[in-house]
Write an enzyme that holds these catalytic residues in place. Structure first.
Site, PDB file in Angstrom:
ATOM      1  N   GLU A 124       0.885  -1.172   0.000  1.00 19.82           N
ATOM      2  CA  GLU A 124       0.000   0.000   0.000  1.00 19.82           C
ATOM      3  C   GLU A 124       0.921   1.220   0.000  1.00 19.82           C
ATOM      4  O   GLU A 124       1.434   1.610   1.046  1.00 19.82           O
ATOM      5  CB  GLU A 124      -0.912  -0.012   1.238  1.00 19.82           C
ATOM      6  CG  GLU A 124      -1.808  -1.237   1.353  1.00 19.82           C
ATOM      7  CD  GLU A 124      -2.952  -1.241   0.352  1.00 19.82           C
ATOM      8  OE1 GLU A 124      -3.259  -0.180  -0.226  1.00 19.82           O
ATOM      9  OE2 GLU A 124      -3.545  -2.320   0.135  1.00 19.82           O
ATOM     10  N   CYS A 160      -2.148   9.606   2.058  1.00 19.62           N
ATOM     11  CA  CYS A 160      -1.641   9.039   0.807  1.00 19.62           C
ATOM     12  C   CYS A 160      -2.577   9.258  -0.374  1.00 19.62           C
ATOM     13  O   CYS A 160      -2.148   9.334  -1.519  1.00 19.62           O
ATOM     14  CB  CYS A 160      -1.404   7.541   0.984  1.00 19.62           C
ATOM     15  SG  CYS A 160      -2.895   6.672   1.506  1.00 19.62           S
TER      16      CYS A 160
HETATM   17  N1  LIG Z   1      -1.443   3.368   0.253  1.00 23.16           N
HETATM   18  C1  LIG Z   1      -1.606   3.570   1.538  1.00 23.16           C
HETATM   19  O1  LIG Z   1      -2.538   3.074   2.163  1.00 23.16           O
HETATM   20  C2  LIG Z   1      -0.643   4.464   2.290  1.00 23.16           C
HETATM   21  C3  LIG Z   1      -0.983   4.868   3.578  1.00 23.16           C
HETATM   22  C4  LIG Z   1      -0.109   5.677   4.273  1.00 23.16           C
HETATM   23  C5  LIG Z   1       1.071   6.071   3.711  1.00 23.16           C
HETATM   24  N2  LIG Z   1       1.357   5.674   2.448  1.00 23.16           N
HETATM   25  C6  LIG Z   1       2.608   6.130   1.839  1.00 23.16           C
HETATM   26  O2  LIG Z   1       3.663   5.971   2.765  1.00 23.16           O
HETATM   27  C7  LIG Z   1       4.582   7.020   2.683  1.00 23.16           C
HETATM   28  C8  LIG Z   1       4.765   7.674   4.018  1.00 23.16           C
HETATM   29  O3  LIG Z   1       4.682   6.766   5.086  1.00 23.16           O
HETATM   30  P1  LIG Z   1       5.929   6.380   5.994  1.00 23.16           P
HETATM   31  O4  LIG Z   1       6.870   7.524   6.086  1.00 23.16           O
HETATM   32  O5  LIG Z   1       5.420   5.814   7.268  1.00 23.16           O
HETATM   33  O6  LIG Z   1       6.592   5.271   5.123  1.00 23.16           O
HETATM   34  P2  LIG Z   1       7.956   4.492   5.317  1.00 23.16           P
HETATM   35  O7  LIG Z   1       8.105   3.652   4.110  1.00 23.16           O
HETATM   36  O8  LIG Z   1       9.068   5.380   5.693  1.00 23.16           O
HETATM   37  O9  LIG Z   1       7.699   3.581   6.611  1.00 23.16           O
HETATM   38  C9  LIG Z   1       6.728   2.579   6.665  1.00 23.16           C
HETATM   39  C10 LIG Z   1       7.222   1.435   7.523  1.00 23.16           C
HETATM   40  O10 LIG Z   1       8.408   0.901   6.948  1.00 23.16           O
HETATM   41  C11 LIG Z   1       9.420   0.763   7.923  1.00 23.16           C
HETATM   42  N3  LIG Z   1      10.725   1.086   7.340  1.00 23.16           N
HETATM   43  C12 LIG Z   1      11.243   2.319   7.107  1.00 23.16           C
HETATM   44  N4  LIG Z   1      12.452   2.215   6.508  1.00 23.16           N
HETATM   45  C13 LIG Z   1      12.711   0.896   6.365  1.00 23.16           C
HETATM   46  C14 LIG Z   1      13.779   0.149   5.822  1.00 23.16           C
HETATM   47  N5  LIG Z   1      14.852   0.743   5.310  1.00 23.16           N
HETATM   48  N6  LIG Z   1      13.688  -1.191   5.832  1.00 23.16           N
HETATM   49  C15 LIG Z   1      12.605  -1.817   6.327  1.00 23.16           C
HETATM   50  N7  LIG Z   1      11.578  -1.155   6.865  1.00 23.16           N
HETATM   51  C16 LIG Z   1      11.608   0.182   6.893  1.00 23.16           C
HETATM   52  C17 LIG Z   1       9.057   1.755   9.009  1.00 23.16           C
HETATM   53  O11 LIG Z   1       9.543   1.298  10.244  1.00 23.16           O
HETATM   54  C18 LIG Z   1       7.540   1.818   8.945  1.00 23.16           C
HETATM   55  O12 LIG Z   1       6.955   0.886   9.824  1.00 23.16           O
HETATM   56  C19 LIG Z   1       4.015   7.948   1.641  1.00 23.16           C
HETATM   57  O13 LIG Z   1       4.604   7.676   0.396  1.00 23.16           O
HETATM   58  C20 LIG Z   1       2.553   7.577   1.602  1.00 23.16           C
HETATM   59  O14 LIG Z   1       1.913   7.885   0.394  1.00 23.16           O
HETATM   60  C21 LIG Z   1       0.554   4.867   1.737  1.00 23.16           C
HETATM   61  C1  LIG Z   2     -25.788  11.586   7.553  1.00 27.85           C
HETATM   62  C2  LIG Z   2     -26.713  11.527   6.381  1.00 27.85           C
HETATM   63  C3  LIG Z   2     -26.292  11.195   5.104  1.00 27.85           C
HETATM   64  C4  LIG Z   2     -24.928  10.794   4.801  1.00 27.85           C
HETATM   65  C5  LIG Z   2     -23.877  11.561   5.068  1.00 27.85           C
HETATM   66  C6  LIG Z   2     -22.513  11.168   4.798  1.00 27.85           C
HETATM   67  C7  LIG Z   2     -22.228  10.058   3.874  1.00 27.85           C
HETATM   68  C8  LIG Z   2     -21.535  11.859   5.407  1.00 27.85           C
HETATM   69  C9  LIG Z   2     -20.131  11.624   5.237  1.00 27.85           C
HETATM   70  C10 LIG Z   2     -19.254  12.316   5.955  1.00 27.85           C
HETATM   71  C11 LIG Z   2     -17.810  12.126   5.848  1.00 27.85           C
HETATM   72  C12 LIG Z   2     -17.254  11.450   4.687  1.00 27.85           C
HETATM   73  C13 LIG Z   2     -17.022  12.577   6.836  1.00 27.85           C
HETATM   74  C14 LIG Z   2     -15.594  12.471   6.828  1.00 27.85           C
HETATM   75  C15 LIG Z   2     -14.997  11.411   7.259  1.00 27.85           C
HETATM   76  C16 LIG Z   2     -13.581  11.272   7.167  1.00 27.85           C
HETATM   77  C17 LIG Z   2     -13.003  10.103   7.220  1.00 27.85           C
HETATM   78  C18 LIG Z   2     -13.775   8.894   7.471  1.00 27.85           C
HETATM   79  C19 LIG Z   2     -11.570  10.040   7.001  1.00 27.85           C
HETATM   80  C20 LIG Z   2     -10.960   8.926   6.720  1.00 27.85           C
HETATM   81  C21 LIG Z   2      -9.582   8.930   6.408  1.00 27.85           C
HETATM   82  C22 LIG Z   2      -8.948   7.888   5.866  1.00 27.85           C
HETATM   83  C23 LIG Z   2      -9.624   6.616   5.632  1.00 27.85           C
HETATM   84  C24 LIG Z   2      -7.559   8.024   5.547  1.00 27.85           C
HETATM   85  C25 LIG Z   2      -6.844   7.086   4.941  1.00 27.85           C
HETATM   86  C26 LIG Z   2      -5.484   7.335   4.604  1.00 27.85           C
HETATM   87  C27 LIG Z   2      -4.733   6.472   3.897  1.00 27.85           C
HETATM   88  C28 LIG Z   2      -5.193   5.162   3.447  1.00 27.85           C
HETATM   89  C29 LIG Z   2      -3.382   6.825   3.526  1.00 27.85           C
HETATM   90  O1  LIG Z   2      -2.759   7.740   4.019  1.00 27.85           O
HETATM   91  C30 LIG Z   2     -27.228  11.133   3.966  1.00 27.85           C
HETATM   92  C31 LIG Z   2     -26.675  11.924   2.817  1.00 27.85           C
HETATM   93  C32 LIG Z   2     -27.381   9.683   3.550  1.00 27.85           C
HETATM   94  C33 LIG Z   2     -28.592  11.714   4.291  1.00 27.85           C
HETATM   95  C34 LIG Z   2     -29.056  11.370   5.653  1.00 27.85           C
HETATM   96  C35 LIG Z   2     -28.109  11.889   6.696  1.00 27.85           C
END
Ligand SMILES: NC(=O)c1ccc[n+]([C@@H]2O[C@H](COP(=O)([O-])OP(=O)(O)OC[C@H]3O[C@@H](n4cnc5c(N)ncnc54)[C@H](O)[C@@H]3O)[C@@H](O)[C@H]2O)c1
Ligand SMILES: CC1=C(/C=C/C(C)=C/C=C/C(C)=C/C=C/C=C(C)/C=C/C=C(C)/C=C/C=C(\C)C=O)C(C)(C)CCC1
Length: 536
Positions: free
Chosen positions: A223, A257
């Site tokens: 990811e 991300c």
């Molecule tokens: N796709 C996703 O769901 C998602 C979510 C969050 C972050 N990200 C991406 O991650 C990056 C930032 O996150 P981060 O700084 O925590 O990432 P990172 O790659 O620095 O670290 C992630 C993990 O890898 C380990 N790690 C770091 N260096 C390492 C090495 N040399 N060898 C082995 N393991 C090592 C760390 O301990 C940590 O647990 C961004 O590019 C972001 O887009 C992706």
């Molecule tokens: C309440 C009623 C309705 C529906 C309303 C809705 C759908 C409201 C939605 C609100 C939101 C989306 C609020 C924000 C939430 C933020 C969240 C959950 C953030 C999450 C972040 C994440 C997962 C981050 C991930 C990061 C990653 C993977 C990497 O870095 C209706 C419209 C149905 C009508 C009745 C009332």
């Protein structure tokens, strides 16, 4: 808040191998195969999260300056919801499924798909949503019936320590454990043979993980990040686009991300879009983001300096924000109008609160720049008419996409989530989290009574008619001709307007009507001649 955070302590390196070995033994004891056991573990985890909620909130505050709303909605409640969804569905998912697309001859063998646990799984978390991105995959791995080692990110040490406390308090230590540390501990962990590694983090570390997994052919879920484009056409609603993209880039101070890395805006509406961004910033943070309890901080000085360097390197013009404070790890949401697709703000993933905005002549140019910048980002965000957003989707590739919004698809907890190409491989969340951590094992059962019927499969074959006997039952007939066109049976041929185009179909239909009319006339004549009784 008056809570005492546990200290972050790296796991002694010399203990790692024996701990992993213990978990491997547990897996082979089949303890985690029992579905009720998994459900109980997950439910205990739910309540431990509830009981340690204040600690999680405090840890997220300390690690990332995360406010209450974001920490609850994207960390605490997020993983709790996940547990409820998993435990609600687990028994159903664990049942054997009858296999699809089985021909009559093979139906007797009752082909089915069993959802087998994989074994011992390593989950490596990232710092930015420390709880969600560590416990989230771990919940999937537990649901799948695996034993799990969680290695949270050392860059959110308080959250990592709280997770370890929660795991110790709630989970069976023979099955699930937390190993703390950074690169040295990771090196030792990567020497182990895992049945799957689930990694969230940067592409560079993703490569290290993949290389380490290769000698054992260990499957890896990655990811990773991406340079995600947002595209705003002149037909979009500017206020709405600006507010939604601001939301995506101010959450967690831009350390998300899936948030957009840059926005391409039709030149005709560029000024209006930028003005709406400025207005949105005032609405979101009336007293400025620094004074806001809701606005986060860079995770550490390294991250702060990296984002600062990107901003220092731009040839664009800062039109909003731009202030920063290293002591407080604060970077203001900063809107920069850029003109060069090679700008420092376009080249790398900012993973910070920078909003580069670039004017484009038209949609085709926007799509071209987006594809040149990153062919397989994690997300694409399209604002415009239906035809325009359809075109954007059809001309780009990405892990996911939100139409008329920034990163919304990524906030739907039960929607499968993952990257594509170099933004990641494999997906999880919702049912996908379960599928990610099980092996879909195909199973048949050959009844003994069929032995004489199946005996044609045994040699000797030469000089027998065994092939002819079996082929009639097993071989399919092509429903296409040598030109690749679908061949239809004569009934379908007569009735459809399909193959051969509309004209030939219409001709066939007229022919059919003609035959019907002729038959009717013939019957009428025979009735008149007294050969048949009259039709009622
Ligand atoms: N796709 C996703 O769901 C998602 C979510 C969050 C972050 N990200 C991406 O991650 C990056 C930032 O996150 P981060 O700084 O925590 O990432 P990172 O790659 O620095 O670290 C992630 C993990 O890898 C380990 N790690 C770091 N260096 C390492 C090495 N040399 N060898 C082995 N393991 C090592 C760390 O301990 C940590 O647990 C961004 O590019 C972001 O887009 C992706
Ligand atoms: C309440 C009623 C309705 C529906 C309303 C809705 C759908 C409201 C939605 C609100 C939101 C989306 C609020 C924000 C939430 C933020 C969240 C959950 C953030 C999450 C972040 C994440 C997962 C981050 C991930 C990061 C990653 C993977 C990497 O870095 C209706 C419209 C149905 C009508 C009745 C009332």
């Amino acid at each position: 808040m008056g809570v005492q955070l546990p200290p972050f302590e790296s796991t002694p390196i010399e203990n790692i191998s024996s701990t992993v070995d213990g978990l491997r033994q547990t897996f082979w004891s089949s303890k985690t195969r029992d579905v009720q056991f998994r459900i109980k573990q997950l439910r205990k985890l739910y309540w431990a999260i509830e009981d340690n909620k204040d600690l999680i909130l405090e840890a997220c505050k300390k690690d990332l300056g995360k406010g209450f709303f974001e920490a609850m909605i994207a960390e605490v409640a997020w993983v709790q919801n996940d547990i409820i969804f998993m435990t609600d569905n687990l028994e159903k998912w664990c049942k054997d499924e009858s296999a699809p697309d089985i021909g009559l001859a093979n139906k007797f063998m009752r082909p089915k798909i069993r959802k087998d646990p994989l074994g011992i799984v390593l989950v490596v978390g990232a710092f930015n949503f420390p709880i969600q991105l560590s416990f989230g995959p771990m919940i999937g791995a537990i649901s799948g019936g695996n034993t799990v080692v969680l290695k949270p990110s050392e860059n959110s040490p308080n959250s990592a320590a709280v997770m370890q406390k929660i795991m110790k308090e709630s989970l069976d230590p023979d099955c699930y454990t937390c190993i703390q540390g950074s690169i040295p501990e990771m090196k030792v962990l990567l020497e182990e043979k895992w049945d799957k590694i689930f990694f969230t983090g940067s592409a560079n570390v993703g490569k290290i993980i993949t290389k380490a997994a290769a000698p054992n052919l260990t499957p890896v879920v990655l990811e990773l990040g991406g340079r995600n484009p947002a595209i705003v056409t002149r037909k979009a609603d500017m206020r709405l686009a600006a507010r939604r993209l601001l939301w995506a880039k101010t959450m967690n101070a831009g350390q998300v991300c899936i948030s957009q890395n840059y926005t391409l805006v039709d030149k005709e509406v560029l000024d209006s879009f930028v003005n709406e961004l400025k207005a949105g910033l005032k609405e979101f943070f009336p007293n400025g983001p620094k004074a806001s309890e809701d606005y986060g901080r860079m995770v550490n000085l390294g991250a702060f300096n990296r984002v600062k360097k990107m901003l220092d390197g731009t040839t664009g013009k800062i039109v909003a924000g731009g202030t920063m404070d290293a002591d407080d790890l604060f970077i203001e949401p900063t809107v920069v109008v850029i003109t060069d697709p090679e700008d420092s703000l376009m080249r790398d993933e900012s993973f910070g609160p920078l909003l580069p905005v670039m004017g484009v002549d038209n949609l085709d140019q926007a799509i071209h720049i987006a594809n040149q910048t990153h062919r397989t980002p994690l997300g694409v965000y399209a604002f415009g008419s239906k035809a325009e957003t359809d075109k954007i989707l059809a001309s780009t590739t990405s892990g996911g996409a939100s139409i008329n919004d920034g990163m919304f698809h990524g906030t739907v907890g039960t929607l499968a989530f993952g990257g594509v190409g170099d933004s990641g491989s494999g997906s999880y969340r919702g049912k996908a989290s379960f599928d990610c951590f099980v092996h879909h094992r195909s199973i048949t059962h050959t009844p003994s009574w069929m032995e004489s019927l199946l005996a044609a499969r045994y040699p000797p074959f030469a000089g027998t008619n065994k092939y002819e006997k079996l082929s009639g039952m097993l071989l399919k007939k092509p429903n296409f001709d040598r030109a690749g066109n679908t061949k239809l049976g004569w009934i379908s041929w007569l009735f459809t307007l399909g193959t051969g185009g509309l004209f030939r179909g219409a001709l066939r239909a007229s022919l059919l009507v003609g035959v019907a009319v002729a038959l009717r006339l013939l019957m009428d004549r025979r009735t008149m001649n007294g050969i048949l009784p009259p039709v009622e």
